[in-house]
Design a protein around this motif. Structure first.
Motif, PDB file in Angstrom:
ATOM      1  N   MET A   1     -59.410 -23.402 -23.246  1.00 32.81           N
ATOM      2  CA  MET A   1     -58.254 -22.538 -23.340  1.00 32.81           C
ATOM      3  C   MET A   1     -57.347 -23.038 -24.457  1.00 32.81           C
ATOM      4  SD  MET A   1     -55.403 -21.647 -20.520  1.00 32.81           S
ATOM      5  CE  MET A   1     -56.221 -20.191 -19.936  1.00 32.81           C
ATOM      6  N   GLN A   2     -56.803 -22.102 -25.210  1.00 27.58           N
ATOM      7  CA  GLN A   2     -55.919 -22.449 -26.312  1.00 27.58           C
ATOM      8  C   GLN A   2     -54.466 -22.323 -25.870  1.00 27.58           C
ATOM      9  OE1 GLN A   2     -56.806 -20.058 -29.684  1.00 27.58           O
ATOM     10  NE2 GLN A   2     -58.949 -20.658 -29.752  1.00 27.58           N
ATOM     11  N   VAL A   3     -53.683 -23.358 -26.189  1.00 22.76           N
ATOM     12  CA  VAL A   3     -52.266 -23.384 -25.860  1.00 22.76           C
ATOM     13  C   VAL A   3     -51.511 -23.726 -27.135  1.00 22.76           C
ATOM     14  CG1 VAL A   3     -50.509 -24.413 -24.380  1.00 22.76           C
ATOM     15  CG2 VAL A   3     -52.838 -24.208 -23.555  1.00 22.76           C
ATOM     16  N   ARG A   4     -50.371 -23.075 -27.347  1.00 25.47           N
ATOM     17  CA  ARG A   4     -49.648 -23.315 -28.586  1.00 25.47           C
ATOM     18  C   ARG A   4     -48.199 -23.671 -28.342  1.00 25.47           C
ATOM     19  NH1 ARG A   4     -48.155 -17.715 -31.644  1.00 25.47           N
ATOM     20  NH2 ARG A   4     -46.918 -16.849 -29.964  1.00 25.47           N
ATOM     21  N   ALA A   5     -47.611 -24.277 -29.377  1.00 27.59           N
ATOM     22  CA  ALA A   5     -46.187 -24.581 -29.402  1.00 27.59           C
ATOM     23  C   ALA A   5     -45.712 -24.378 -30.834  1.00 27.59           C
ATOM     24  CB  ALA A   5     -45.920 -26.010 -28.942  1.00 27.59           C
ATOM     25  N   ILE A   6     -44.469 -23.905 -30.981  1.00 28.71           N
ATOM     26  CA  ILE A   6     -43.925 -23.599 -32.297  1.00 28.71           C
ATOM     27  C   ILE A   6     -42.561 -24.256 -32.429  1.00 28.71           C
ATOM     28  CG2 ILE A   6     -43.170 -21.759 -33.852  1.00 28.71           C
ATOM     29  CD1 ILE A   6     -45.024 -19.873 -32.350  1.00 28.71           C
ATOM     30  N   ALA A   7     -42.330 -24.884 -33.581  1.00 32.11           N
ATOM     31  CA  ALA A   7     -41.005 -25.388 -33.941  1.00 32.11           C
ATOM     32  C   ALA A   7     -40.551 -24.591 -35.156  1.00 32.11           C
ATOM     33  CB  ALA A   7     -41.050 -26.873 -34.255  1.00 32.11           C
ATOM     34  N   LYS A   8     -39.390 -23.978 -35.064  1.00 28.61           N
ATOM     35  CA  LYS A   8     -38.926 -23.103 -36.136  1.00 28.61           C
ATOM     36  C   LYS A   8     -37.776 -23.741 -36.900  1.00 28.61           C
ATOM     37  CE  LYS A   8     -40.379 -18.781 -34.123  1.00 28.61           C
ATOM     38  NZ  LYS A   8     -40.011 -17.395 -33.863  1.00 28.61           N
ATOM     39  N   ASP A   9     -37.708 -23.379 -38.178  1.00 32.45           N
ATOM     40  CA  ASP A   9     -36.597 -23.727 -39.068  1.00 32.45           C
ATOM     41  C   ASP A   9     -36.355 -25.229 -39.153  1.00 32.45           C
ATOM     42  OD1 ASP A   9     -36.309 -21.010 -39.439  1.00 32.45           O
ATOM     43  OD2 ASP A   9     -34.794 -20.822 -37.871  1.00 32.45           O
ATOM     44  N   ILE A  10     -37.411 -25.968 -39.452  1.00 33.10           N
ATOM     45  CA  ILE A  10     -37.299 -27.410 -39.671  1.00 33.10           C
ATOM     46  C   ILE A  10     -36.858 -27.618 -41.115  1.00 33.10           C
ATOM     47  CG2 ILE A  10     -38.543 -29.589 -39.713  1.00 33.10           C
ATOM     48  CD1 ILE A  10     -40.421 -28.365 -37.629  1.00 33.10           C
ATOM     49  N   GLY A  11     -35.913 -28.483 -41.337  1.00 28.87           N
ATOM     50  CA  GLY A  11     -35.291 -28.646 -42.644  1.00 28.87           C
ATOM     51  C   GLY A  11     -36.081 -29.474 -43.637  1.00 28.87           C
ATOM     52  N   ILE A  12     -37.381 -29.315 -43.661  1.00 25.28           N
ATOM     53  CA  ILE A  12     -38.247 -30.017 -44.607  1.00 25.28           C
ATOM     54  C   ILE A  12     -39.116 -28.955 -45.280  1.00 25.28           C
ATOM     55  CG2 ILE A  12     -40.087 -31.740 -44.837  1.00 25.28           C
ATOM     56  CD1 ILE A  12     -38.922 -33.062 -42.323  1.00 25.28           C
ATOM     57  N   SER A  13     -39.403 -29.135 -46.548  1.00 22.79           N
ATOM     58  CA  SER A  13     -40.176 -28.127 -47.266  1.00 22.79           C
ATOM     59  C   SER A  13     -41.605 -28.066 -46.711  1.00 22.79           C
ATOM     60  CB  SER A  13     -40.199 -28.423 -48.761  1.00 22.79           C
ATOM     61  OG  SER A  13     -40.974 -29.562 -49.022  1.00 22.79           O
ATOM     62  N   PRO A  14     -42.226 -26.894 -46.762  1.00 20.19           N
ATOM     63  CA  PRO A  14     -43.582 -26.744 -46.219  1.00 20.19           C
ATOM     64  C   PRO A  14     -44.605 -27.617 -46.933  1.00 20.19           C
ATOM     65  CG  PRO A  14     -42.606 -24.600 -46.635  1.00 20.19           C
ATOM     66  CD  PRO A  14     -41.668 -25.615 -47.179  1.00 20.19           C
ATOM     67  N   ARG A  15     -44.404 -27.839 -48.218  1.00 23.78           N
ATOM     68  CA  ARG A  15     -45.354 -28.669 -48.977  1.00 23.78           C
ATOM     69  C   ARG A  15     -45.364 -30.107 -48.458  1.00 23.78           C
ATOM     70  NH1 ARG A  15     -45.296 -29.357 -55.535  1.00 23.78           N
ATOM     71  NH2 ARG A  15     -47.063 -30.762 -55.655  1.00 23.78           N
ATOM     72  N   LYS A  16     -44.192 -30.649 -48.166  1.00 23.30           N
ATOM     73  CA  LYS A  16     -44.114 -32.010 -47.619  1.00 23.30           C
ATOM     74  C   LYS A  16     -44.630 -32.060 -46.184  1.00 23.30           C
ATOM     75  CE  LYS A  16     -40.205 -33.340 -50.464  1.00 23.30           C
ATOM     76  NZ  LYS A  16     -38.779 -33.726 -50.464  1.00 23.30           N
TER      77      LYS A  16
END
Length: 116
Positions: free
Chosen positions: A1-16
């Motif tokens: 079974m797949q379970v997910r979690a999301i963290a939004k608007d983290i103040g670090i650039s996506p590349r890093k």
């Protein structure tokens, strides 16, 4: 079974953030948490929290054993950008983009999910 979690608007650039997420993709949750605890990157702490949250979601909501879980997929997506202007010489201006990102973690206990 797949379970997910999301963290939004983290103040670090996506590349890093992708440097950190690629380091733990496909690992068991216990191994990933141990690696993230000692990783020197600034993005390691938020990713560690999201991986722990996904494992807790699997344990509490679906009664899965946290020792059997592994990271099926982990993604750092682009979020909004704060746009600012920095004054430069001779009346010019330079643009500053402050980038933010979302981190999505999908954990699974079934090895057959890897093909999906």
């Amino acid at each position: 079974m797949q379970v997910r979690a999301i963290a939004k608007d983290i103040g670090i650039s996506p590349r890093k953030m992708r440097l950190v997420t690629n380091a733990v993709k496909g690992l068991r949750v216990n191994e990933a948490l141990a690696i993230l605890q000692y990783l020197p990157n600034a993005g390691a702490t938020p990713v560690r929290k999201v991986v722990a949250s996904a494992a807790a979601n699997a344990e509490n909501n679906y009664s899965l054993n946290p020792d059997d879980l592994y990271i099926l997929n982990i993604v750092a997506d682009d979020s909004f950008r704060i746009k600012r202007v920095k004054p430069r010489s001779h009346g010019r201006a330079a643009r500053i983009l402050r980038r933010f990102c979302h981190v999505t973690v999908i954990v699974s206990d079934d090895p057959a999910d890897a093909g999906r």
